[in-house]
Design a protein around this motif. Sequence first.
Motif, PDB file in Angstrom:
ATOM      1  N   ASP A 275      35.617  52.007  40.673  1.00 36.57           N
ATOM      2  CA  ASP A 275      36.613  51.074  40.168  1.00 36.57           C
ATOM      3  C   ASP A 275      38.007  51.659  40.402  1.00 36.57           C
ATOM      4  O   ASP A 275      38.371  52.690  39.831  1.00 36.57           O
ATOM      5  CB  ASP A 275      36.377  50.844  38.666  1.00 36.57           C
ATOM      6  N   PHE A 276      38.789  51.017  41.279  1.00 35.76           N
ATOM      7  CA  PHE A 276      40.102  51.555  41.628  1.00 35.76           C
ATOM      8  C   PHE A 276      41.239  50.864  40.901  1.00 35.76           C
ATOM      9  O   PHE A 276      42.398  51.031  41.267  1.00 35.76           O
ATOM     10  CB  PHE A 276      40.318  51.415  43.143  1.00 35.76           C
ATOM     11  N   ARG A 277      40.936  50.102  39.876  1.00 38.01           N
ATOM     12  CA  ARG A 277      41.994  49.297  39.277  1.00 38.01           C
ATOM     13  C   ARG A 277      43.138  50.140  38.699  1.00 38.01           C
ATOM     14  O   ARG A 277      44.298  49.817  38.872  1.00 38.01           O
ATOM     15  CB  ARG A 277      41.421  48.381  38.195  1.00 38.01           C
ATOM     16  N   SER A 278      42.761  51.243  38.015  1.00 36.18           N
ATOM     17  CA  SER A 278      43.831  52.041  37.402  1.00 36.18           C
ATOM     18  C   SER A 278      44.705  52.703  38.468  1.00 36.18           C
ATOM     19  O   SER A 278      45.932  52.762  38.324  1.00 36.18           O
ATOM     20  CB  SER A 278      43.244  53.078  36.450  1.00 36.18           C
ATOM     21  N   ASP A 279      44.075  53.159  39.561  1.00 40.98           N
ATOM     22  CA  ASP A 279      44.862  53.757  40.651  1.00 40.98           C
ATOM     23  C   ASP A 279      45.838  52.750  41.242  1.00 40.98           C
ATOM     24  O   ASP A 279      46.999  53.064  41.486  1.00 40.98           O
ATOM     25  CB  ASP A 279      43.931  54.267  41.751  1.00 40.98           C
ATOM     26  N   ILE A 280      45.304  51.539  41.443  1.00 37.87           N
ATOM     27  CA  ILE A 280      46.158  50.510  42.023  1.00 37.87           C
ATOM     28  C   ILE A 280      47.339  50.221  41.090  1.00 37.87           C
ATOM     29  O   ILE A 280      48.492  50.154  41.525  1.00 37.87           O
ATOM     30  CB  ILE A 280      45.352  49.224  42.280  1.00 37.87           C
ATOM     31  N   TYR A 281      47.053  50.148  39.817  1.00 40.09           N
ATOM     32  CA  TYR A 281      48.113  49.841  38.861  1.00 40.09           C
ATOM     33  C   TYR A 281      49.190  50.924  38.873  1.00 40.09           C
ATOM     34  O   TYR A 281      50.391  50.641  38.938  1.00 40.09           O
ATOM     35  CB  TYR A 281      47.524  49.688  37.450  1.00 40.09           C
TER      36      TYR A 281
END
Lengths: 313, 234
Positions: A275-281
């Motif tokens: 899950d890359f959501r936090s990195d993207i954010y």
Amino acid sequence: MIEVQNLTKYYKDFCAVNKISMTIRKGEILGLLGPNGAGKTTTLRMLTGFFRPSSGTIKIKDLHMPEDAIQIKSLIGYLPESAPLYHNMLVYDYLDYVAKIKGIDDKEKRYDRFLQLSDLCGLSSIMSQPIGTLSKGLKQRVGLAHAMMTDPEILILDEPTSGLDPNQIAEIRDIIKTIGKQKTIVFSTHILSEAEATCDRIAIINKGRVVADDTTLNLKQKEQSSSIKLSLKGASKDDATALLKGIHSDLVINDVEPIEEDLISFEIKSMDNQDFRSDIYLKIKETDWILVQLTKESQALEKIFRELTREEN
Amino acid sequence: MKQIKHIAIKEFKDYFISPIAYIVISLFLIVTGWFFFSTFFMFGRADLRDFFSLLPITFSFIIPAITMRLFSEEKNIGSYEVLLTMPVSFTDIALGKFFAATLFTASMLIPTISYPIFISFIGELDLGPVIGGYLGAIFLAAAYCSLGLFASSLTRNQIIAFIIGCALCFTLTILDRLLFFMPTKIISFIEYIGASSHFMNISKGIIDSRDILYFVSVIFIFIFSTYIVMHEKN
């Protein structure tokens, strides 16, 4: 509760259901999923005793079909596809007839049951209307009241939400969920989200065979293919792509149709399902772009369904 | 037993919900009334013989119209599935529908009771043949209802059910008038198969167990055939 072994049905030479075996436990909501013509209705019709199987056995509780057909039929509440009811009868007369046939002899008991059912299925305003004049959704509700008349242990519903409007679909789903807490329910559908939302277990049927049979959760985990939807404001496509590429080399980034004007949208997939959501954010936070959408979408069921039921040419 | 009663009552009520009952009853009364009274005063006889002798022919067209919907309609709108998945047996369904149709034909005969009442005012009416005639009419109606029920179980199309029913009833009616076409060896057999002679015997006021047995056998054979058709089709 329900045990099916090698159930097979031939219509002349055409094999509609091919050696289906499954066990349905008490209190389970089982969704039969499959494309049109896969054999869902035929399977349900055999379970309810409307069709005789060409071969195979059906055992419900300790009763066998077809020897104990009448006892089995009184255990099952069945809603056929598109609720084919007597058009010229009034709703009340029809329910009264069904209650009598199903053995509720006492007049007051019948009346009490009608009150409960009309509350549950919302029938009170149409009790004195001929069934033929009702809309499809209302007919479906009368059919549901018919199926639940004797408070049966097993409910079999054939495409209970097909042809209904979104409000009615939600209502029928709520009813299924409410009664599903105590009852064993088998229902067929070809709407994936519906099965996902209501069923404990899903069996996918294609060309008369069970191609998958597992709990909804397991099925979803089997095939992880989540993707992230990202929409940004105030960024150029190339800058954003470059930025996203910098997060991880595995990411597959496709730009898609933006959800609104003057936005850019991407669909991001990773190879190893991290899950890359936090990195993207965090990356986007460093820029002066505005983050409009960042959501994870799971398409597990849809993907499985498509793979298992694809037409082989 | 209870299930048969519930089904019979429901089917009987159904006739009166739709206009079919009123159309069929009026048609029946007009046809029989006209044919009976158009010649009644010519003979100067105070009896109902002509009325009863017409019944086999009128019944063989009227009764299939009553019975054609019993199974065909259910199969056509799909309610057959609802019916069969309720806790009822094939026998319950077949008998329930049969009794409903028979009861309906019997109620169709009720207005004709005014004929003997009317005749008894203008002449000496012998009650024996009248009672026998009505008894025979009910047996005949029941037999034809079982034929019509069988015809209806064969198809989902009501018109086809009507035509098959008419063909069966009409054959049974005219069989004993076709005897001169038959080889001599089977004449007595064919005569026994035909319904008219048995009906005419009873309507003369002679209640013979052979005639009763004949009607009961026809009813049994065709209800049983209906049962077999239901069994084979599912």
